[in-house]
Design an enzyme around this catalytic site. Structure first.
Site, PDB file in Angstrom:
ATOM      1  N   ILE A   9       0.861  -1.196   0.000  1.00 36.17           N
ATOM      2  CA  ILE A   9       0.000   0.000   0.000  1.00 36.17           C
ATOM      3  C   ILE A   9       0.886   1.229   0.000  1.00 36.17           C
ATOM      4  CG2 ILE A   9      -1.869   1.209   1.185  1.00 36.17           C
ATOM      5  CD1 ILE A   9      -2.445  -1.452   2.658  1.00 36.17           C
ATOM      6  N   ILE A  16      -6.648   7.622   4.396  1.00 37.53           N
ATOM      7  CA  ILE A  16      -7.147   6.355   3.859  1.00 37.53           C
ATOM      8  C   ILE A  16      -6.039   5.316   3.803  1.00 37.53           C
ATOM      9  CG2 ILE A  16      -8.186   5.237   1.848  1.00 37.53           C
ATOM     10  CD1 ILE A  16      -9.563   7.893   1.202  1.00 37.53           C
ATOM     11  N   TYR A 152      -5.741  18.763 -10.300  1.00 38.35           N
ATOM     12  CA  TYR A 152      -5.987  17.546  -9.526  1.00 38.35           C
ATOM     13  C   TYR A 152      -7.001  16.657 -10.232  1.00 38.35           C
ATOM     14  CZ  TYR A 152      -7.460  14.552  -5.653  1.00 38.35           C
ATOM     15  OH  TYR A 152      -7.757  13.467  -4.864  1.00 38.35           O
TER      16      TYR A 152
END
Length: 280
Positions: A9, A16, A152
């Site tokens: 990860i 998150i 973004y």
């Protein structure tokens, strides 16, 4: 006994990514939690200690191909397998076309788009070997363009388009590809957009609209409507654990309804009606 499934990860220092690392380890995954700066891992270590789990914390800068290769190769050397990758690392950005430089936009793309590609490309040969999962945390901003988030949203749109195109190709070789789309999440992410709320609004033609957008956004985070990172991480875990995960997974009813507006909006008028109200 077979070895535990292994997941890597990215971006686990907070939000998150941190919540997903904890949830994955608690669900029995051997969890390699990576972050660009391991000096920022104290919160991650404390969260793991609080629930009595082990994490393998490693350095990985998604914008540096050498760093990415070293991290992925290290996982294979140590564990012999890689069953899943969660692309979570990213950075927000607030600005608009006339006020951003092209270099600003390139940097946003470097982290949020090319960083995802760097990690995914390095991992795919190993995911093919395990018929694994490639999961990327995008945003509702990867489906709906939002005011003052042009760079973004462009990066997140690019990620979604790339992964949507890759998914059927990867599946021919047994790799499942999914994107997870959060809405507002109460995390450090909103504090890391590189924008000073006190000094960032300058006297220019966009200042009034920007202030209205910021006021609306701050209210959304202050009124309790933002999800917790742990709630958003549940959607990532769905992508990791479901027998046949969907390609597109939203993290909340609000996100599903918001994205549903776009997917049913052939001429764009419904979305423009919503987002124009944020600045006008």
């Amino acid at each position: 006994m077979s070895a535990p499934r292994c997941v890597l990860i990215t971006g686990t220092s907070s939000g998150i990514g941190l919540a997903t690392a904890i949830a994955a380890a608690r669900s029995g995954w051997r969890t390699v939690a990576t972050l660009r700066d391991t000096a920022r891992a104290d919160g991650l270590r404390k969260a793991a200690a609080d629930v009595g789990i082990e994490l393998d914390i490693r350095q990985l800068d998604v914008t540096d191909e050498t760093s990415v290769a070293a991290a992925v190769d290290g996982v294979i050397a140590d564990y012999g397998r890689l069953d899943a990758v969660v692309n979570n690392a990213g950075a927000g950005h607030l600005g608009t076309l006339e006020n951003d430089s092209v270099a600003d936009v390139r940097q946003v793309m470097e982290v949020n788009f090319f960083g995802v590609l760097n990690v995914s490309r390095a991992a795919l040969p190993h995911l093919r070997a395990t018929c694994g999962r490639l999961v990327t945390v995008t945003s509702v901003g990867g489906v709906i363009g939002q005011p003052f988030n042009e760079a973004y949203c462009a990066a997140k749109f690019a990620v979604e388009g790339y992964m949507e195109s890759l998914a059927p190709v990867a599946l021919t070789l047994g790799v499942s590809v999914s994107v997870v789309e959060p809405g507002a999440v109460a995390s450090e992410f909103v504090n890391n957009v590189g924008f000073d709320l006190e000094t960032g609004i300058t006297a220019d033609p966009y200042s009034d609209a920007l202030r209205r957008y910021i006021d609306r956004t701050v209210e959304q985070f202050m009124d309790g409507s933002a999800q917790s990172p742990a709630e958003a991480a549940e959607a990532v875990m769905e992508a990791l654990s479901a027998d046949r995960p969907a390609f597109r997974i939203q993290t909340s009813d609000w996100a599903r309804a918001f994205i549903g507006t776009k997917l049913a909006d052939a001429d764009g008028s419904a979305v423009q009606g919503v987002t124009a109200a944020w600045v006008d």
